[in-house]
Design an enzyme around this catalytic site. Sequence first.
Site, PDB file in Angstrom:
ATOM      1  N   GLY A 180       0.895  -1.240  -0.062  1.00  0.00           N
ATOM      2  CA  GLY A 180       0.014  -0.057   0.084  1.00  0.00           C
ATOM      3  C   GLY A 180       0.923   1.409   0.187  1.00  0.00           C
ATOM      4  O   GLY A 180       1.963   1.306  -0.519  1.00  0.00           O
ATOM      5  N   SER A 181       0.294   2.283   0.522  1.00  0.00           N
ATOM      6  CA  SER A 181       1.047   3.569   0.528  1.00  0.00           C
ATOM      7  C   SER A 181       2.089   3.492   1.515  1.00  0.00           C
ATOM      8  O   SER A 181       2.090   2.905   2.779  1.00  0.00           O
ATOM      9  CB  SER A 181       0.000   4.611   1.025  1.00  0.00           C
ATOM     10  OG  SER A 181      -0.372   4.455   2.128  1.00  0.00           O
ATOM     11  N   GLY A 190       2.638   2.332   5.429  1.00  0.00           N
ATOM     12  CA  GLY A 190       3.574   1.414   5.967  1.00  0.00           C
ATOM     13  C   GLY A 190       4.003   2.073   7.213  1.00  0.00           C
ATOM     14  O   GLY A 190       4.629   1.400   8.184  1.00  0.00           O
ATOM     15  N   GLU A 216       5.663  -3.404   1.112  1.00  0.00           N
ATOM     16  CA  GLU A 216       5.741  -3.023  -0.358  1.00  0.00           C
ATOM     17  C   GLU A 216       4.952  -1.747  -0.451  1.00  0.00           C
ATOM     18  O   GLU A 216       3.785  -1.632  -0.602  1.00  0.00           O
ATOM     19  CB  GLU A 216       5.202  -3.916  -1.310  1.00  0.00           C
ATOM     20  CG  GLU A 216       6.232  -5.416  -1.067  1.00  0.00           C
ATOM     21  CD  GLU A 216       7.358  -5.265  -1.771  1.00  0.00           C
ATOM     22  OE1 GLU A 216       7.751  -4.497  -2.618  1.00  0.00           O
ATOM     23  OE2 GLU A 216       7.930  -6.443  -1.859  1.00  0.00           O
ATOM     24  N   CYS A 263       2.410   0.521  -8.454  1.00  0.00           N
ATOM     25  CA  CYS A 263       3.660   0.797  -7.823  1.00  0.00           C
ATOM     26  C   CYS A 263       4.691   1.177  -8.744  1.00  0.00           C
ATOM     27  O   CYS A 263       5.821   2.054  -8.187  1.00  0.00           O
ATOM     28  CB  CYS A 263       4.013   0.051  -6.500  1.00  0.00           C
ATOM     29  SG  CYS A 263       4.083  -1.686  -7.079  1.00  0.00           S
TER      30      CYS A 263
END
Length: 504
Positions: free
Chosen positions: A236-237, A241, A258, A292
Site C-alpha cells: 500500500g501507501s 507503511g 511493499e 507502484c
Amino acid sequence: MTQTVQLTREILERLGAADALQEAGTMRVRSPIDGAELGRLVPHTTEQTDQIIQRAHSAWLEWRNVPSPRRGELVRLLGEELRAEKQALGQLISLEAGKIISEGLGEVQEMIDICDFAVGLSRQLYGLTIASERPGHRMLETWHPLGVVGVITAFNFPMAVWSWNTALALVAGDSVVWKPSEKTPLTALACQAVFERAIARFADAPAHLNQVLIGGHDVGEQLVDDSRVALLSATGSTRMGREVGPRVARRFGRSLLELGGNNAVIVTPSADLDLAVRGIAFAAVGTAGQRCTSTRRLIVHSSVREALVARLKKAYSGLPIGNPLNQGTLLGPLVDKDSFNGMQSALQSAQADGGKVFGGERVLQDTYPNAYYVKPAIVEMDRQTNTVRHETFAPILYVLTYEQLEEAVALQNDVPQGLSSAIFSNDVRETEVFLSASGSDCGIANVNIGTSGAEIGGAFGGDKETGGGRESGSDAWKAYMRRATNTINYSRELPLAQGVKFDV
C-alpha cells in the site's frame, strides 16, 4: 442491472463466491468502469477476526509437519484451478479494479506463474553446511515454517500480490489470513473459492489454511497487532507503511512492506527512441498509472528531449480510452473520485511550480457520469520540485532534463522512494554506471525496458520509503520461514569455540 453488475454476478456464481453478497451488507463495492454498485458485503466483527486468526494458527500447527514437496502439490493444484478460470478471474479484475482486460488476464497469468515457481521451490528449501572450527563437529542451518502470515493487499493488484505471498507461504509451511482492499474484496472471495477447489482435490490439508478477512481499517489493525501473526505482508501507501511497520515491530513480529514508488526512466543520447517511446508509454499509462512501478518521472538528455517529448505526446493523443472490458482499449478508468481529485491537485501544484501540462482532463463524463476516465498527462518541469518528489497514483509523467549522466542519476535518486528505475541507452558504459553501486538506488533497475511489468522469477521490492520488502522470486521465500543454526558433536570430546577452556 447494468452490464458490469450482471457480469460480476455471473462470474461469482460460476466460481461459487456469490453467497457472500448480502443486501443488508454495509460494505458497498463499486466498479470503476461505471460507478455501479456490484454488491454489498458484511464486514467481519472483532470476535470473528479473532476466530479466523486462531483457526489459521491451528492450521499452521498441523501444516508445518507436512513435507514441503507434499505442500507443493497443493500449490500445483491451485495453479491448475487458476488456469481453468483464467478468463473469469481476469474479467473480474477488470470489473472491480478497472484494468483493461489484457492486464486482468496478465495478472491471473502471474498467479499461475508464481504457483509454478513455488512448486519447484518446494523441493529446494535449502540450508547450508558450514565449516566448524571444532574437530568432530558439524555445523549447518535449517529452515522451518514460520507461522501465520497476514497479507494486506491494495486495489491495483487485487489477486497477484496475494498469490505472491500465499504460494510461497504454503510451500514454506505457513497458513494465510488475507485482508484485501475495501475497494476490491470480490476478487479475494473469488480467489478463496478457487483455492477451496484445490483444497478439495488435495484431500488431507487442514481446514482454514487460507482465509479472507472482510473489513476496513479496524480489521486491518487487528491483524497487524495480533501476536499470533508471525509475518505481516502489507502492500500500500508509504503512509500505511509508517503505521504498520512500527506496530508490528512493537510486538517483535516480522513485517514485509511493499510501499510507494516514484519511478524514473533516464533516456540518453544513444537511446533507441522507438524502444523508449513504447517502454515509457506502457509504464506510465498502464493500469491508468496506478501501479507502484508506474513511470512517474522522465529524465531525458537535452539533445533528445524535444524529439522524445513530441513523440510521447503524439502517442498519448492516440491512446484509446474507455471501458476496459472492450478489446482495443488501452486506458481504463481511475479507481474512484478520490484518485481523480488527487491527480487534479497534483497537476495544479505542478502548474504552480512552473510546469507545462499536456492532458490530464476528465473525459467520457456523458457516457460514464459516475466514473473517472482521464487523459494521461505529460508535465514538463524545469526542476524537480516537492510535487514531483511526491507519488501521485495516476497517469502523470513529469519530464526533466539533464546534461551529464551523473546529474540524471542524482535526480533519479533524489526522491524518498526507491522501487523501480530504468535507463534507455546503447552505451555500455552508461548502462553499467546505472547498474553500479553509485548508480540507481532502487530495488529494480532495468536497461532498455520500462519500470513496470516485473517477472515473478526475480525478487520484487525496493528500499527507502518503499519499505525494504522482497516478494515473489529469488530467495524471497526466506521471509516466510525461520532459520536455525545447528551444531552437532559426533566426537567424544567437548572442545569449546574460540579456544575457551572450562574443565569441571
